[in-house]
Design an enzyme around this catalytic site. Structure first.
Site, PDB file in Angstrom:
ATOM      1  N   GLY A 202      33.816   6.666  87.847  1.00 45.06           N
ATOM      2  CA  GLY A 202      32.526   6.888  88.472  1.00 45.06           C
ATOM      3  C   GLY A 202      32.467   5.699  89.671  1.00 45.06           C
ATOM      4  O   GLY A 202      31.426   5.525  89.928  1.00 45.06           O
ATOM      5  N   THR A 204      33.456   5.970  92.529  1.00 42.55           N
ATOM      6  CA  THR A 204      33.275   6.988  94.179  1.00 42.55           C
ATOM      7  C   THR A 204      32.302   7.947  93.876  1.00 42.55           C
ATOM      8  O   THR A 204      31.045   7.696  94.814  1.00 42.55           O
ATOM      9  CB  THR A 204      34.374   7.511  93.927  1.00 42.55           C
ATOM     10  OG1 THR A 204      35.916   7.142  93.732  1.00 42.55           O
ATOM     11  CG2 THR A 204      34.724   7.853  95.385  1.00 42.55           C
ATOM     12  N   GLU A 420      50.710  13.639  56.214  1.00 43.36           N
ATOM     13  CA  GLU A 420      50.602  14.167  56.745  1.00 43.36           C
ATOM     14  C   GLU A 420      49.309  13.694  55.439  1.00 43.36           C
ATOM     15  O   GLU A 420      48.534  13.079  56.115  1.00 43.36           O
ATOM     16  CB  GLU A 420      50.060  15.318  57.666  1.00 43.36           C
ATOM     17  CG  GLU A 420      50.368  14.872  59.131  1.00 43.36           C
ATOM     18  CD  GLU A 420      50.191  13.807  59.801  1.00 43.36           C
ATOM     19  OE1 GLU A 420      49.591  13.496  59.957  1.00 43.36           O
ATOM     20  OE2 GLU A 420      51.110  13.800  60.585  1.00 43.36           O
TER      21      GLU A 420
HETATM   22  P1  ADP Z   1      36.574   6.871  89.910  1.00 46.30           P
HETATM   23  O1  ADP Z   1      36.517   6.692  91.660  1.00 46.30           O
HETATM   24  O2  ADP Z   1      35.792   5.332  89.290  1.00 46.30           O
HETATM   25  O3  ADP Z   1      37.836   6.798  89.409  1.00 46.30           O
HETATM   26  P2  ADP Z   1      35.483   8.904  90.240  1.00 46.30           P
HETATM   27  O4  ADP Z   1      34.036   8.604  90.882  1.00 46.30           O
HETATM   28  O5  ADP Z   1      36.632   9.641  91.248  1.00 46.30           O
HETATM   29  O6  ADP Z   1      36.115   8.181  89.086  1.00 46.30           O
HETATM   30  O7  ADP Z   1      34.927  10.077  88.713  1.00 46.30           O
HETATM   31  C1  ADP Z   1      35.228  10.920  88.804  1.00 46.30           C
HETATM   32  C2  ADP Z   1      34.333  11.874  88.112  1.00 46.30           C
HETATM   33  O8  ADP Z   1      34.132  11.483  86.725  1.00 46.30           O
HETATM   34  C3  ADP Z   1      32.903  12.122  88.812  1.00 46.30           C
HETATM   35  O9  ADP Z   1      32.984  12.804  90.068  1.00 46.30           O
HETATM   36  C4  ADP Z   1      32.186  12.385  88.248  1.00 46.30           C
HETATM   37  O10 ADP Z   1      32.339  13.755  87.776  1.00 46.30           O
HETATM   38  C5  ADP Z   1      33.281  11.878  86.706  1.00 46.30           C
HETATM   39  N1  ADP Z   1      32.355  10.578  85.958  1.00 46.30           N
HETATM   40  C6  ADP Z   1      32.636   9.523  86.091  1.00 46.30           C
HETATM   41  N2  ADP Z   1      31.836   8.406  85.834  1.00 46.30           N
HETATM   42  C7  ADP Z   1      30.597   9.323  85.687  1.00 46.30           C
HETATM   43  C8  ADP Z   1      29.176   8.796  85.063  1.00 46.30           C
HETATM   44  N3  ADP Z   1      28.942   7.793  84.910  1.00 46.30           N
HETATM   45  N4  ADP Z   1      28.410   9.751  85.050  1.00 46.30           N
HETATM   46  C9  ADP Z   1      28.857  11.534  85.523  1.00 46.30           C
HETATM   47  N5  ADP Z   1      29.614  11.501  85.849  1.00 46.30           N
HETATM   48  C10 ADP Z   1      30.987  11.228  85.547  1.00 46.30           C
HETATM   49 ZN    ZN Z   2      52.679   9.737  60.810  1.00 47.19          ZN
HETATM   50 MG    MG Z   3      37.903   6.287  92.633  1.00 41.18          MG
END
Ligand code: ADP
Ligand code: ZN
Ligand code: MG
Length: 615
Positions: A202, A204, A420
């Site tokens: 999250g 971005t 298993e």
């Molecule tokens: P990063 O930039 O860290 O790789 P992103 O911000 O692109 O990750 O996250 C991708 C998606 O995952 C976001 O658009 C959101 O929908 C979801 N997500 C990630 N972290 C969260 C959070 N803490 N709360 C809500 N949604 C999240």
């Molecule tokens: Zn095994």
């Molecule tokens: Mg990102």
């Protein structure tokens, strides 16, 4: 364009026909015969075309008969007819000549048209580029997108969990909104904030939330946007970006995936990348060049802080690092709640339970999980997402698709079931093992069967006893094969790999072996942009290396012996689990407890409790 094409086509079809309208089209032989007979009165020759008039109308065998039967058209053979002029003169035919008519403008068109086409295409491209704001002459312009507040504004409440990072950023937003409050006390706005964390946590999203809440211009750009085929473009884009931001200060510049330009300079293999380094240098000097009174804050995100150039991280540049980590169990529940907002859930779905069953999932992975579940539910034409859908989606994500048409013999299925069953039995009875969730012998992805255990809570500290139990569970599959069939299968490959890795870590990193004692011998990890393994340098002697191997082997053998002994003790239970697996392919943890005579309380068993009773 279409008009030009149309004219061309028309000219093509119509051009040759137009001649035919002036007379009957006759063969050249016919023409020569008429000439011989002296029946030709006059001809007009233009190019290869001969249009003429007969003296008396002949019943000409012609295509496209004309109204006036005396007029005719024919064409000189392309091989030429040297006799023609002489014969015409001999017959006293009146000869008119005209320059090649008609053909000439067609000819012109055919020659000029391609050029017109090219010019037109060029104009089209230019205007398209201009409309996208990237004129050929503005390569060096910053590509940053200014954030436009819109209906789907991201705000802090869209980000669940990561309380620490959120708090830090909220403070920054506060600063940008009312700087006086901080400046009164001599506080300075930080210049750079670096969001660091694994992919999908999250980062971005947080940046978007800052953009949505800050009410100041927000320039967002991805590290790779600075790169272009042309040298020097990156640097001039950085310059342009900062100039623009300063003009509209206060504001925020956000550089996503900073590592693509921010890599350590002059290191690694394969030499430096000049263009990238110039871009980075420009970034470094721009970040120095503005002082905090400008009110421009630079934010960046990366999941590889270890490869960033140290100059980026020194105070005065990205001096604040905000760690955005993988969500804890409680945070996972909150994230799930956010993404479940628009998804109808059946009453049997408990988000807490889903959160418990998804250790190590990032926010993005959780979002994806719910989405997969929704797709599965839709495939079954359901109105709501059931617990089962989420469980299936998780298996699909973790282990790949079910492999349906594998032809296994009964004997192989029995072996799988015992394998298993061995894991499951040990997971059920060992006191420190993570609670058993379910066992299946449905082949999925590369695994032929799976025993799933789910920790009750996220674990950050592991005890030696936990490791040993875990090793015994891993060995349970192989031990069951040996116990029941007296032979091993290749199905234990992954178990053995994992067990060996774990045992090695116990010996080398955690000081958990008797002979080596409390010593970490793993050596230092130096990243040379190649991933960890190549960067490992060994800092111990050959003798120690041999000892490590011996210790690892001892730990693994002990785990195996323990597994074998326990399975032998509980042979009746093992048979029961294996039979149940052969019959129904998937059985739940609860069912395993029942088969072992441990559960009985119907609901979720308390595994520790049960296990203690049994031992
Ligand atoms: P990063 O930039 O860290 O790789 P992103 O911000 O692109 O990750 O996250 C991708 C998606 O995952 C976001 O658009 C959101 O929908 C979801 N997500 C990630 N972290 C969260 C959070 N803490 N709360 C809500 N949604 C999240
Ligand atoms: Zn095994
Ligand atoms: Mg990102």
């Amino acid at each position: 364009m279409w008009l030009a094409l149309g004219i061309l086509l028309l000219a093509w079809v119509w051009g040759p026909l137009s001649g035919a309208r002036e007379g009957a089209r006759i063969s050249y032989t016919e023409f020569r015969q008429q000439l011989e007979r002296g029946n030709v009165q006059e001809v007009v020759i233009s190019g290869e075309e001969i249009v003429g008039e007969l003296e008396t109308p002949a019943n000409l065998p012609a295509q496209g008969r004309a109204a006036d039967d005396r007029r005719f058209v024919t064409y000189v053979p392309s091989i030429g007819d040297e006799q023609l002029m002489a014969d015409l003169r001999a017959q006293n035919v009146e000869v008119h000549t005209e320059p090649e008519r008609g053909m000439s403008w067609l000819f012109l068109l055919l020659n000029v048209l391609p050029f017109l086409l090219l010019i037109w295409l060029g104009f089209l491209l230019m205007s398209r580029m201009r409309s996208q704001g990237q004129n050929v002459f503005s390569m060096g312009k910053s590509r940053a997108k200014t954030y436009q507040p819109s209906a789907e504004r991201t705000v802090f409440s869209d980000v669940a969990g990561s309380a620490g990072a959120k708090g830090e950023l909220e403070e920054v937003v506060e600063f940008l909104r009312s700087p006086q409050r901080f400046q009164k006390l001599g506080g300075e706005i930080p210049r750079g904030i670096l969001l660091v964390g694994p992919p999908g946590t999250g980062k971005t999203l947080l940046a978007r939330a800052v953009a949505g809440e800050a009410n100041v211009p927000f320039y967002s750009i991805t590290g790779s946007d600075f790169m272009e085929m042309l040298v020097g473009v990156g640097a001039s884009r950085v310059r342009d970006l900062f100039r623009e931001a300063k003009q509209n200060a206060p504001g925020i510049i956000f550089i996503d995936e900073l590592d693509s330009i921010g890599r350590r300079r002059g290191a690694g293999l394969g030499g430096g990348h000049d263009e990238r380094e110039q871009t980075l240098n420009q970034l470094l000097s721009e970040m120095d060049g503005f002082d905090t009174t400008h009110g421009v804050l630079v934010m960046a995100a990366t999941n590889r802080p270890d490869i960033l150039d140290p100059a980026l991280l020194r105070p005065g540049r990205f001096d604040r690092q905000v760690v955005v980590d993988l969500p804890t169990m409680a945070d996972r529940a909150k994230i799930l709640a956010i993404h479940a907002r628009n998804k109808p859930m059946a009453p049997d779905v408990e988000l807490e339970e889903v959160a418990r069953s998804t250790p190590g999932f990032s926010g993005a992975a959780l979002k994806n999980l719910l989405n997969e579940a929704a797709l599965l539910a839709a495939r079954g034409h359901k109105d709501m997402i059931a617990r089962r859908d989420i469980d299936d989606a998780r298996d699909k994500i973790l282990m790949g698709l079910e492999r349906e048409n594998l032809a296994l013999t009964d004997e192989e299925i029995r072996m799988l079931a015992y394998h298993e069953g061995g894991h499951a039995l040990l997971a059920a009875i060992l006191p420190e093992a993570d609670p058993l969730h379910k066992v299946t012998i449905v082949p999925r992805g590369r695994a032929m069967g799976v025993t799933e255990q789910l920790p009750e809570r996220d674990k950050y500290v592991y005890s030696r006893a936990y490791m040993l139990d875990r090793l015994a569970v891993m060995m349970g599959g192989r031990a069951a094969e040996d116990l029941v069939f007296d032979q091993s299968t290749s199905g234990a490959e992954n178990d053995l790999k994992q067990a060996t890795r774990l045992a090695r870590k116990m010996v080398m990193d955690w000081g958990m072996s008797e002979r080596l004692g409390h010593m970490a011998v793993s050596g230092n990890t130096e990243h040379v942009f190649l991933g960890e393994d190549l960067g490992h340098t060994r800092e111990y002697s050959e003798a120690t290396a041999r000892e490590i191997d011996t210790e690892v082997k001892v730990i693994l053998e002990q785990a195996y012996d323990r597994a074998l002994r326990l399975l032998d003790q509980h042979r009746v239970g093992l048979d029961a689990i294996a039979d149940a697996l052969v019959e129904s392919e998937v059985i739940s943890g609860t069912k395993v407890f029942e088969l072992l005579g441990l559960g009985g309380n119907g609901g979720r068993p308390e595994p520790r409790e049960a296990a203690r009773r049994l031992q």
